[in-house]
Write a protein that holds these residues in place. Structure first.
Motif: not given
Length: 155
Positions: A133-140, A122-125
């Motif tokens: 990246s937006d893709e990594e954020r969405a996956a997280l 959650n802290g990373i998101v």
């Protein structure tokens, strides 16, 4: 009565207690005699829920410190690392290394197992300055959503 921590987890507890206590006292300015000191808070958690829960809290606190320091320059972190090392404590750099390896394990596994991992992800998101990246954020975010849904199903 709760059972004692394994030697590895006891060592982790002591390392994190020292690290978080040092940071709270020397950087955040919290008095060690304050009822808000990490020592007081951990003692209360240990009394009520056991040392294992206090360890979870220390992990979350260490993750919070890393988040707080994420935008600090390397020179500032190096000064803090030296002060920690001089006090015989684990350094910010080592906590970061552990933090990064936990992150990698979670993303490779594709699931969040506990609250500590949840707060790490959650802290990373929520940190829009970290350059993921937006893709990594969405996956997280998907991992967070799954964990939250599973937690709701348990209550």
């Amino acid at each position: 009565m709760t059972r004692p921590l394994s030697p590895e987890r006891e060592r982790e507890f002591q390392e994190l207690m020292g690290f978080v206590s040092f940071y709270a006292t020397h950087v955040s300015g919290v008095s060690q005699t304050s009822t808000l000191s990490i020592e007081s808070v951990c003692a209360s958690i240990i009394e009520q829920h056991g040392k294992s829960k206090a360890l979870e809290g220390l992990r979350q606190a260490a993750n919070d410190v890393i988040e707080e320091l994420s935008d600090k320059r390397a020179a500032g972190v190096a000064v803090l690392d030296e002060a920690l090392r001089a006090s015989g404590l684990i350094t910010v750099s080592e906590i970061r290394r552990r933090y990064a390896s936990s992150y990698k394990r979670i993303t490779k596994r594709g699931t969040i197992r506990n609250d500590t991992e949840y707060y790490l992800i959650n802290g990373i998101v929520v940190d829009f300055g970290n350059g993921i990246s937006d893709e990594e954020r969405a996956a997280l975010q998907l991992l967070l959503d799954r964990y939250e849904a599973a937690a709701k199903g348990k209550t």
